[in-house]
Enzyme design. Structure first.
Site, PDB file in Angstrom:
ATOM      1  N   HIS A 118       0.801  -1.240   0.000  1.00 44.96           N
ATOM      2  CA  HIS A 118       0.000   0.000   0.000  1.00 44.96           C
ATOM      3  C   HIS A 118       0.824   1.276   0.000  1.00 44.96           C
ATOM      4  CE1 HIS A 118      -2.113  -3.326   2.039  1.00 44.96           C
ATOM      5  NE2 HIS A 118      -3.059  -2.987   1.202  1.00 44.96           N
ATOM      6  N   ARG A 144      -6.351  16.704   3.309  1.00 48.15           N
ATOM      7  CA  ARG A 144      -5.769  17.385   4.472  1.00 48.15           C
ATOM      8  C   ARG A 144      -4.281  17.128   4.546  1.00 48.15           C
ATOM      9  NH1 ARG A 144     -10.213  16.175   8.660  1.00 48.15           N
ATOM     10  NH2 ARG A 144     -11.771  17.648   7.991  1.00 48.15           N
ATOM     11  N   ARG A 159      -3.208   4.652  -4.242  1.00 48.11           N
ATOM     12  CA  ARG A 159      -4.631   4.858  -3.913  1.00 48.11           C
ATOM     13  C   ARG A 159      -4.943   6.304  -3.538  1.00 48.11           C
ATOM     14  NH1 ARG A 159      -7.812  -0.024  -2.160  1.00 48.11           N
ATOM     15  NH2 ARG A 159      -6.558  -1.754  -2.888  1.00 48.11           N
ATOM     16  N   ARG A 196      -2.172  10.894  15.018  1.00 48.11           N
ATOM     17  CA  ARG A 196      -3.386  11.080  14.235  1.00 48.11           C
ATOM     18  C   ARG A 196      -4.023  12.420  14.572  1.00 48.11           C
ATOM     19  NH1 ARG A 196      -8.357  10.393  12.267  1.00 48.11           N
ATOM     20  NH2 ARG A 196     -10.113  10.398  13.708  1.00 48.11           N
ATOM     21  N   THR A 243     -11.186  14.446  13.178  1.00 46.36           N
ATOM     22  CA  THR A 243     -12.366  15.067  13.770  1.00 46.36           C
ATOM     23  C   THR A 243     -13.115  13.995  14.556  1.00 46.36           C
ATOM     24  OG1 THR A 243     -13.633  14.616  11.779  1.00 46.36           O
ATOM     25  CG2 THR A 243     -12.665  16.814  11.974  1.00 46.36           C
ATOM     26  N   ASP A 267     -18.705  17.826  15.419  1.00 47.37           N
ATOM     27  CA  ASP A 267     -20.142  17.791  15.663  1.00 47.37           C
ATOM     28  C   ASP A 267     -20.378  17.266  17.081  1.00 47.37           C
ATOM     29  OD1 ASP A 267     -19.160  15.477  13.757  1.00 47.37           O
ATOM     30  OD2 ASP A 267     -20.669  14.577  15.059  1.00 47.37           O
TER      31      ASP A 267
HETATM   32  N1  HPA Z   1     -18.854   9.344  14.460  1.00 47.16           N
HETATM   33  C1  HPA Z   1     -17.728   8.827  14.041  1.00 47.16           C
HETATM   34  N2  HPA Z   1     -16.733   9.538  13.563  1.00 47.16           N
HETATM   35  C2  HPA Z   1     -16.864  10.872  13.534  1.00 47.16           C
HETATM   36  C3  HPA Z   1     -18.033  11.477  13.946  1.00 47.16           C
HETATM   37  C4  HPA Z   1     -19.067  10.677  14.447  1.00 47.16           C
HETATM   38  O1  HPA Z   1     -20.131  11.153  14.837  1.00 47.16           O
HETATM   39  N3  HPA Z   1     -17.873  12.820  13.781  1.00 47.16           N
HETATM   40  C5  HPA Z   1     -16.643  13.004  13.268  1.00 47.16           C
HETATM   41  N4  HPA Z   1     -16.035  11.825  13.104  1.00 47.16           N
END
Ligand code: HPA
Length: 238
Positions: free
Chosen positions: A10, A30, A49, A93, A96, A209
């Protein structure tokens, strides 16, 4: 190092192409952004990839950045090959996560001391119990110092590395009962590979989020600003 395994299935980079520390976002775009924004003399060392891997200099220090892709199987492959075949010592790592903690808001950061999981990555080790995927303490400590120095909003604690983003059971909040702070999808596999290889790993996440405050959810442009701060933390401690 097992040079006979290079190039890997890979990664097409040559021996010595990676620095001792690799910063790993999930998203290849990113990875390119980080290389182009922060590194001087950045060279593309892998593009199998479309998983862009770059090595360059950050404030004169050699550092690499490469994407992991999404989920534990993908993180499992790239971090395994970097640790075991390319002599990489540390992987940080930067991703988000969804927050499940009342104490965290959009754009805050989580320094993931440990990673719970609903996946079975660690079953391959056939241990006589439950393994506890854990970050490297020295990297945790450095990340905390850097967040303090930059006056960022952050918490240190556990995350859930989930195998599902769209989870039919809607069970993410159950983990909040165990004081888990956020949900992401890669840290546990990274921490398992680091432990097995005797190497070092850390996962830092920006809250994109919130399960508690859904009105705060960020757009991709808003995420970029917060993401930039997290990148600076990762590069400073690399
Ligand atoms: N779930 C899994 N991974 C994520 C989420 C989530 O709600 N938000 C950002 N990465």
């Amino acid at each position: 190092m097992s040079e006979n395994n290079i190039p890997t299935p890979h990664i097409s980079a040559k021996r010595g192409d990676f620095a001792q520390t690799v910063i790993m976002p999930g998203d290849p775009q990113r990875s390119e952004f980080i290389a182009k924004t922060y590194l001087t003399d950045a060279k593309l060392v892998n593009n199998v990839r479309g998983i862009g891997g770059y090595t360059g200099l950050y404030k004169g220090k050699r550092v690499s950045v490469m994407a992991s892709g999404m989920g534990q199987p993908s993180m499992g492959i790239y971090s395994y090959e970097l640790f075991n075949f390319y002599d990489v010592d540390s992987i940080i790592r930067v991703g988000t996560c969804g927050s499940i903690s009342k104490d965290l808001h959009a754009r805050d950061m989580i320094i993931a001391l440990g990673a719970c999981t609903n996946g079975n990555y660690a079953s391959q080790y056939r241990l006589p119990g439950t393994f506890c995927p854990t970050a490297d303490f020295d990297l945790v400590q450095k990340a905390v110092c850097e967040c303090e120095r930059l006056k960022l909003r952050y918490k240190v604690g556990t995350v859930l590395s989930s195998d599902t983003f769209y989870d039919d059971s809607g069970s993410a909040l159950e983990w909040a009962k165990m004081n888990v702070l956020g949900v992401e999808m890669e840290a546990a596999a990274l921490y398992c590979n680091a432990a097995r290889a005797g190497k070092r790993a850390l996962c830092i996440c920006t809250v994109s989020d919130s399960f508690i405050y859904p009105e705060e959810n960020t757009t991709s442009e808003e995420r970029l600003g917060a993401f930039t701060k997290m990148m600076e933390v990762a590069l400073e401690i690399a």
